[in-house]
Motif scaffolding. Structure first.
Motif, mmCIF file in Angstrom:
data_model
loop_
_atom_site.group_PDB
_atom_site.id
_atom_site.type_symbol
_atom_site.label_atom_id
_atom_site.label_comp_id
_atom_site.label_asym_id
_atom_site.label_seq_id
_atom_site.Cartn_x
_atom_site.Cartn_y
_atom_site.Cartn_z
ATOM 1 N N SER A 52 1.569 3.223 -0.816
ATOM 2 C CA SER A 52 0.697 3.298 0.176
ATOM 3 C C SER A 52 -0.184 2.074 0.424
ATOM 4 O O SER A 52 -0.544 1.537 1.571
ATOM 5 N N ALA A 53 -0.416 1.151 -0.843
ATOM 6 C CA ALA A 53 -0.979 -0.112 -0.497
ATOM 7 C C ALA A 53 0.028 -1.162 0.474
ATOM 8 O O ALA A 53 -0.332 -1.776 1.354
ATOM 9 N N PHE A 54 1.315 -1.010 0.238
ATOM 10 C CA PHE A 54 2.282 -1.652 0.885
ATOM 11 C C PHE A 54 2.232 -1.207 2.501
ATOM 12 O O PHE A 54 2.425 -2.408 3.385
ATOM 13 N N ILE A 55 2.279 -0.018 2.645
ATOM 14 C CA ILE A 55 2.309 0.483 4.171
ATOM 15 C C ILE A 55 0.982 -0.040 4.746
ATOM 16 O O ILE A 55 0.893 -0.389 5.754
ATOM 17 N N LEU A 56 -0.096 0.197 3.984
ATOM 18 C CA LEU A 56 -1.545 -0.336 4.853
ATOM 19 C C LEU A 56 -1.607 -1.885 4.934
ATOM 20 O O LEU A 56 -2.075 -2.103 5.927
ATOM 21 N N LYS A 57 -0.882 -2.621 3.976
ATOM 22 C CA LYS A 57 -0.890 -4.135 4.173
ATOM 23 C C LYS A 57 0.085 -4.414 5.435
ATOM 24 O O LYS A 57 -0.139 -5.156 6.325
ATOM 25 N N TYR A 75 -1.255 -8.197 -0.586
ATOM 26 C CA TYR A 75 -1.103 -6.835 -1.179
ATOM 27 C C TYR A 75 -2.083 -6.383 -2.222
ATOM 28 O O TYR A 75 -2.510 -5.239 -2.407
ATOM 29 N N LYS A 76 -2.830 -7.527 -2.990
ATOM 30 C CA LYS A 76 -3.766 -7.107 -3.611
ATOM 31 C C LYS A 76 -5.265 -6.504 -3.123
ATOM 32 O O LYS A 76 -5.686 -5.625 -3.753
ATOM 33 N N GLY A 77 -5.309 -7.067 -2.066
ATOM 34 C CA GLY A 77 -6.633 -6.432 -1.229
ATOM 35 C C GLY A 77 -6.355 -5.163 -0.468
ATOM 36 O O GLY A 77 -6.973 -4.211 -0.729
ATOM 37 N N ALA A 78 -4.840 -4.954 -0.279
ATOM 38 C CA ALA A 78 -4.579 -3.772 0.322
ATOM 39 C C ALA A 78 -4.494 -2.694 -0.860
ATOM 40 O O ALA A 78 -4.873 -1.357 -0.663
ATOM 41 N N LEU A 79 -4.204 -3.025 -2.154
ATOM 42 C CA LEU A 79 -4.053 -2.123 -3.219
ATOM 43 C C LEU A 79 -5.665 -1.561 -3.510
ATOM 44 O O LEU A 79 -5.929 -0.641 -3.937
ATOM 45 N N GLY A 80 -6.676 -2.641 -3.498
ATOM 46 C CA GLY A 80 -7.885 -2.429 -3.760
ATOM 47 C C GLY A 80 -8.687 -1.367 -2.779
ATOM 48 O O GLY A 80 -9.317 -0.417 -3.208
ATOM 49 N N VAL A 81 -8.390 -1.549 -1.462
ATOM 50 C CA VAL A 81 -8.821 -0.726 -0.360
ATOM 51 C C VAL A 81 -8.164 0.851 -0.523
ATOM 52 O O VAL A 81 -8.905 1.808 -0.216
ATOM 53 N N SER A 82 -6.980 0.877 -1.148
ATOM 54 C CA SER A 82 -6.338 2.170 -1.343
ATOM 55 C C SER A 82 -6.914 2.868 -2.436
ATOM 56 O O SER A 82 -7.257 4.100 -2.257
#
Length: 235
Positions: A52-57, A75-82
């Motif tokens: 999900s974090a990869f798709i969000l990025k 990717y780290k930011g997207a992981l945090g948002v997820s």
């Protein structure tokens, strides 16, 4: 000559029967079935989270190409948002579950990993009313109705409902404990907490010559049936 010798030796080696041992040693974890299921659930959750974090990025950076003011995300930011979104949805679902339990207390029971409605016990006609609930259970059930009524007061400018059917909470609060599914009585009309007056009362169905009465100040009193009738009649 040397090449022929090497080829002949290779053919003889390939045609000669021999026992070949192959394979790699495996390490097995002695886990119970429950632990294995939990490990699989955690692994699946982590895989979905990372995906999900990869798709969000990808989606975020794709929008950033069209909107110059939108910063690109790593990717780290997207992981945090997820993770943050997941915690937010978990909080909302927990609040919904808590509100459901407050509005219908005891109406849900856990079955495995989910919840289902508790089936109402069918009233036994042959069972007498004298075999109802104990005084402690009756007091607890009337206390739940008290909480619901005072919640109504808090959301309606400090006023009690004029009639029982004007309340917005579930009908289960009005049911007395026991197999007969009898509803509490309610004193209609405008009421004030000072001086305290009867607000709700239980019907005399238990055969123990006692009635519980809820007053507007929140007090629950256990009175003999004749005395309770006098109080309800304003004597």
């Amino acid at each position: 000559m040397m090449v022929r010798t090497v080829l002949l030796a290779g053919c003889l080696f390939c045609l000669s029967p021999a026992v070949v041992q192959a394979g790699m040693p495996s390490v097995s974890l002695d886990l119970t079935q429950v632990a294995q299921l939990r490990l699989q659930s955690i692994s699946f959750f982590l895989m979905v989270l990372l995906l999900s974090a990869f798709i969000l990025k990808l989606c975020w950076n794709l929008l950033a190409k069209d909107f110059s003011k939108l910063p690109r995300i790593s990717y780290k930011g997207a992981l945090g948002v997820s993770v943050l979104w997941g915690l937010m949805f978990l909080f909302v679902l927990t609040m919904i579950s808590g509100a459901r339990e407050l509005l219908t207390p005891g109406a849900w029971e856990k079955t495995g990993r989910t919840y289902q409605l508790v089936e109402d016990p069918s009233p036994d006609v042959a069972q007498s009313a004298e075999s109802g609930a104990s005084v402690d259970e009756r007091r607890r059930k009337l206390g739940e109705l008290r909480s619901a009524l005072f919640m109504h007061v808090a959301t309606h400018q400090g006023k009690f409902p004029d009639k029982a059917d004007e309340t917005t909470f579930a009908d289960e609060f009005w049911l007395q404990p026991g197999p007969l599914q009898v509803k509490y009585g309610y004193v209609s009309g405008t009421k004030k907490a000072d001086p305290p007056v009867p607000l709700a009362f239980e019907q005399a169905i238990y055969g123990d010559d006692q009635q519980l009465i809820l007053f507007t100040d929140g007090a629950i009193k256990v009175l003999p049936t004749p005395k309770a009738q006098d109080v309800l009649n304003g004597k």
